[in-house]
Scaffold this active site. Structure first.
Site, PDB file in Angstrom:
ATOM      1  N   SER A 128     -10.437 143.512 -11.293  1.00  0.00           N
ATOM      2  CA  SER A 128     -10.920 144.724 -11.155  1.00  0.00           C
ATOM      3  C   SER A 128      -9.119 145.715 -10.839  1.00  0.00           C
ATOM      4  CB  SER A 128     -11.878 145.597 -10.086  1.00  0.00           C
ATOM      5  OG  SER A 128     -12.370 146.117 -10.653  1.00  0.00           O
ATOM      6  N   HIS A 170     -12.955 146.367 -16.390  1.00  0.00           N
ATOM      7  CA  HIS A 170     -14.729 146.301 -16.936  1.00  0.00           C
ATOM      8  C   HIS A 170     -14.558 147.244 -18.234  1.00  0.00           C
ATOM      9  CE1 HIS A 170     -15.954 146.307 -12.583  1.00  0.00           C
ATOM     10  NE2 HIS A 170     -14.616 147.068 -12.135  1.00  0.00           N
ATOM     11  N   GLU A 197     -16.014 142.356 -17.896  1.00  0.00           N
ATOM     12  CA  GLU A 197     -16.633 141.606 -16.923  1.00  0.00           C
ATOM     13  C   GLU A 197     -16.919 140.091 -17.380  1.00  0.00           C
ATOM     14  OE1 GLU A 197     -19.809 144.355 -15.719  1.00  0.00           O
ATOM     15  OE2 GLU A 197     -18.769 145.085 -15.189  1.00  0.00           O
TER      16      GLU A 197
END
Length: 326
Positions: A128, A170, A197
């Site tokens: 992330s 994401h 993801e």
């Protein structure tokens, strides 16, 4: 010595059922000899986030896991933290607030130590926010949406481990196509890299060029604006942007992409184990058929009977054509 691998993880990597990505990180870091430094600066959680990764990496065989958590640029000058990074064989940056991570780490001794680790061959991974900071430019914050619009996101400087690029994470799950394309429309020299993801873009040096291989259940999306036409320089406020001529790549697991040449790397077709067994059996059948023909014993009934015997079938039931072989 070649530079170490980079693992660009799109967030929400599987930690329980099929932790392929995290296991691969530990293996690349040295397995049972791995000394891993976890940088949780982006996270709003306390010691808990380090404990999670500590337990996982130890379970996967790492020799030791250290927390390196500067909470200010002043703390990012701490020689104790720098020493932990200099001794690490693998560095893992957690998710959270990417602007917080970049504003504390980039341009400090901690940031310099991460870059040194990469240069000396250590693995640098991030999920992330920890993925976004690895590029030369990074998404600081912004909104989702499929249409690129002026001012829908902000860009900050990253560590520059992946040069002339911007990384978002994401990607498909939060519909971040528009904001990544907006950045590429404003700066066409940047390669836009969006990672889904539980997916990782593994970047390694191959003959002096950075080559990305996709691991995980999702895809890596790449926008190449080398020849694009855009009106970003004249669009006002939040109006939709013109982005024509962008080269679009969707790369599933196993795909290899050269980041330097911006081109797909052709791969030999892979064969699944069950398919390999079937091909081997077919090959044996063909060799037996050749022997039958050479022995002048190649009537249809004889050949079918031999195939049944090799496959474990009982030859007791008479074949309709068996009389021809009498």
């Amino acid at each position: 010595m070649p530079r170490g691998p980079l693992m660009i993880i799109g967030g929400a990597e599987d930690k329980v059922r099929k932790p392929t990505i995290l296991k691969h990180f530990v293996a690349l870091s040295g397995g049972r000899d791995a000394r891993i430094a976890v940088i949780p600066t982006a996270s709003s959680l306390g010691r808990e986030v380090v404990d999670v990764y500590d337990a996982l990496f130890t379970k996967f065989g790492a020799a030791g896991v250290d927390a390196v958590r500067p909470e200010s640029r002043e703390e990012a000058h701490d020689p104790v933290l720098v020493k932990a990074l200099d001794e690490a064989t693998g560095i893992f940056m957690t998710g959270g607030n990417q602007l917080k991570l970049s504003s504390i780490v980039c341009g400090t001794p901690v940031g310099d130590a991460i870059r040194r680790a990469h240069e000396r061959g250590a693995v640098v991974a991030g999920t992330s926010a920890g993925a976004s900071i690895q590029s030369s430019h990074m998404v600081a914050f912004g909104v989702g949406g499929s249409t690129p619009k002026q001012r829908m996101t902000q860009v900050a400087g990253g560590l520059g481990l992946v040069g002339t690029a911007v990384i978002d994470q994401h990607f498909d799950q939060r519909n971040r196509y528009g904001r990544l394309l907006m950045i590429v429309a404003q700066s066409p020299q940047l390669l836009g890299i969006g990672v889904d993801e539980d997916t990782c873009g593994l970047v390694e040096d191959v003959d002096g060029e950075q080559v990305l291989r996709v691991i995980g259940k999702g895809a890596v999306t790449i926008f190449d604006g080398t020849r694009m036409v855009s009106n970003a320089h004249e669009a006002t406020r939040s109006s939709p942007l013109l982005a024509s001529g962008v080269v679009f790549h969707t790369l599933p697991e196993g795909t290899v992409f050269n980041l330097a040449t911006r081109a797909l790397v052709p791969q030999e077709p892979s064969i699944q184990p069950e398919d390999a067994d079937e091909l081997a059996e077919a090959s044996r059948d063909l060799r037996q058929l050749a022997r039958d023909i050479a022995a002048a014993d190649a009537t249809p009934a004889a050949i079918r009977r031999r195939l049944k015997l090799r496959r474990g079938s009982s030859p007791q039931t008479p074949d309709p054509d068996q009389g021809a072989d009498a």
